[in-house]
Enzyme design. Sequence first.
Site, PDB file in Angstrom:
ATOM      1  N   LYS A 157       6.500  15.691  -1.529  1.00 17.68           N
ATOM      2  CA  LYS A 157       6.223  15.159  -3.386  1.00 17.68           C
ATOM      3  C   LYS A 157       6.911  15.938  -4.177  1.00 17.68           C
ATOM      4  CE  LYS A 157       1.964  14.552  -5.552  1.00 17.68           C
ATOM      5  NZ  LYS A 157       2.108  13.242  -5.892  1.00 17.68           N
TER       6      LYS A 157
HETATM    7  N1  PPE Z   1       1.714   8.629  -2.382  1.00 16.18           N
HETATM    8  C1  PPE Z   1       2.279   9.119  -3.409  1.00 16.18           C
HETATM    9  C2  PPE Z   1       3.385   8.243  -3.499  1.00 16.18           C
HETATM   10  C3  PPE Z   1       1.429   9.629  -4.611  1.00 16.18           C
HETATM   11  O1  PPE Z   1       2.282   9.522  -4.974  1.00 16.18           O
HETATM   12  C4  PPE Z   1       0.071   9.715  -4.019  1.00 16.18           C
HETATM   13  C5  PPE Z   1      -0.257  11.233  -4.956  1.00 16.18           C
HETATM   14  C6  PPE Z   1      -0.387  10.158  -2.966  1.00 16.18           C
HETATM   15  C7  PPE Z   1       0.251   8.900  -1.629  1.00 16.18           C
HETATM   16  C8  PPE Z   1      -1.176  10.121  -2.463  1.00 16.18           C
HETATM   17  O2  PPE Z   1      -1.352  11.683  -2.403  1.00 16.18           O
HETATM   18  P1  PPE Z   1      -2.768  12.380  -2.711  1.00 16.18           P
HETATM   19  O3  PPE Z   1      -3.248  12.839  -3.814  1.00 16.18           O
HETATM   20  O4  PPE Z   1      -2.827  13.996  -2.064  1.00 16.18           O
HETATM   21  O5  PPE Z   1      -4.458  11.575  -1.951  1.00 16.18           O
HETATM   22  N2  PPE Z   1       0.276  11.128  -6.205  1.00 16.18           N
HETATM   23  C9  PPE Z   1      -0.062  11.842  -7.103  1.00 16.18           C
HETATM   24  C10 PPE Z   1       0.425  11.601  -8.960  1.00 16.18           C
HETATM   25  C11 PPE Z   1       0.741  10.138  -9.606  1.00 16.18           C
HETATM   26  C12 PPE Z   1       1.347  10.814 -10.706  1.00 16.18           C
HETATM   27  O6  PPE Z   1       1.371   9.295 -11.479  1.00 16.18           O
HETATM   28  O7  PPE Z   1       1.787  11.830 -10.653  1.00 16.18           O
HETATM   29  C13 PPE Z   1      -1.887  11.528  -7.859  1.00 16.18           C
HETATM   30  O8  PPE Z   1      -2.422  10.917  -7.269  1.00 16.18           O
HETATM   31  O9  PPE Z   1      -1.721  13.154  -8.537  1.00 16.18           O
END
Ligand code: PPE
Length: 315
Positions: A157
């Site tokens: 990330k």
């Molecule tokens: N894919 C991506 C690309 C992503 O950024 C997130 C979280 C997820 C999947 C889901 O991951 P998880 O939160 O572990 O279930 N995106 C984060 C960032 C959002 C933002 O705009 O900044 C979030 O949901 O916090």
Amino acid sequence: MQPSDYIWMNGELVPWQDAQVHVLTHALHYGTSVFEGVRCYETEIGPAVFRNAEHVDRLLRSAGLYYMPVPFSAEELRRATLETIAANGLRSCYIRPIVFRGYGTMGLFPLEARVDVAIAVWEWGAYLGDGSKQDGVRAKVSSWRRISPQAMIPHAKAGGQYLNSILAKIETHKAGYDEAIVLDEHGNVCEGSGENVFAVRDGQIVTPPQTASILDGISRRSIMRVARDLGFEVVERDIARAELYLADEVFVCGTAAELVPVREIDDQPVADGTPGEVTRAIQKVYDDALHGRDERYRDWLDPVPAQARTGAPLG
Ligand code: PPE
């Protein structure tokens, strides 16, 4: 955004407006940062962070993938998160830990550049818009493909990688949709711009596998567990674009968005265009888990200690 009082920076709480960096910070130029999105909920056992340890773990692993040594341990970061929430007197909030290459070194060889760490918390409401969790959203498959594992590290990330998500998001927003779905380099379904994706087809719940360039979402893993506990069969497999149109139900999930039904994709209604039964069932139990209403998932919650909430330092 909604400012709070303090931000944790390199081990100290500083006033929100003083949490600043130099304009020549390495990460600002090259995207050399890794970050997390975490949420704290008001639960039956008081304010508690959902899967705090798992988020810290992914943060440290993302940092490692980009060769960034983090000057704090997992336990220190977990406790710093609780301390920051407490210092701000918040009972529910979004949490943004970030590790970044700091000021003092320029150029593409960053191993000597300092590594800074910050944790900010603030109140952040419905990520995909008011009513999105209830009514579902309209999505469009972006013309941009998800970053290839041959060029970057989808499992990390990392800040710079989000330029890809931002292109997809802007494109679909300008076209009048709520969210983007991106395909992987092979044209299989990958994920949303900031969420993982699930579909219900032929009585099975399917979601793209680790090999489809996804971010290994913590909501995704939690929802797979909830769905299986409810007796649903969950299969990780490649999903063709057309399967999204043919699915009985589609939903996306992420920390910021939570669990959001998708009611339309590329102007095709998903089934009758309203959130389906399976989505609703999982959404309810997942919401109970987030808010500490389901005993089975209590160990996913990391409570903000009461003594910390009154401002006393954590022992
Ligand atoms: N894919 C991506 C690309 C992503 O950024 C997130 C979280 C997820 C999947 C889901 O991951 P998880 O939160 O572990 O279930 N995106 C984060 C960032 C959002 C933002 O705009 O900044 C979030 O949901 O916090």
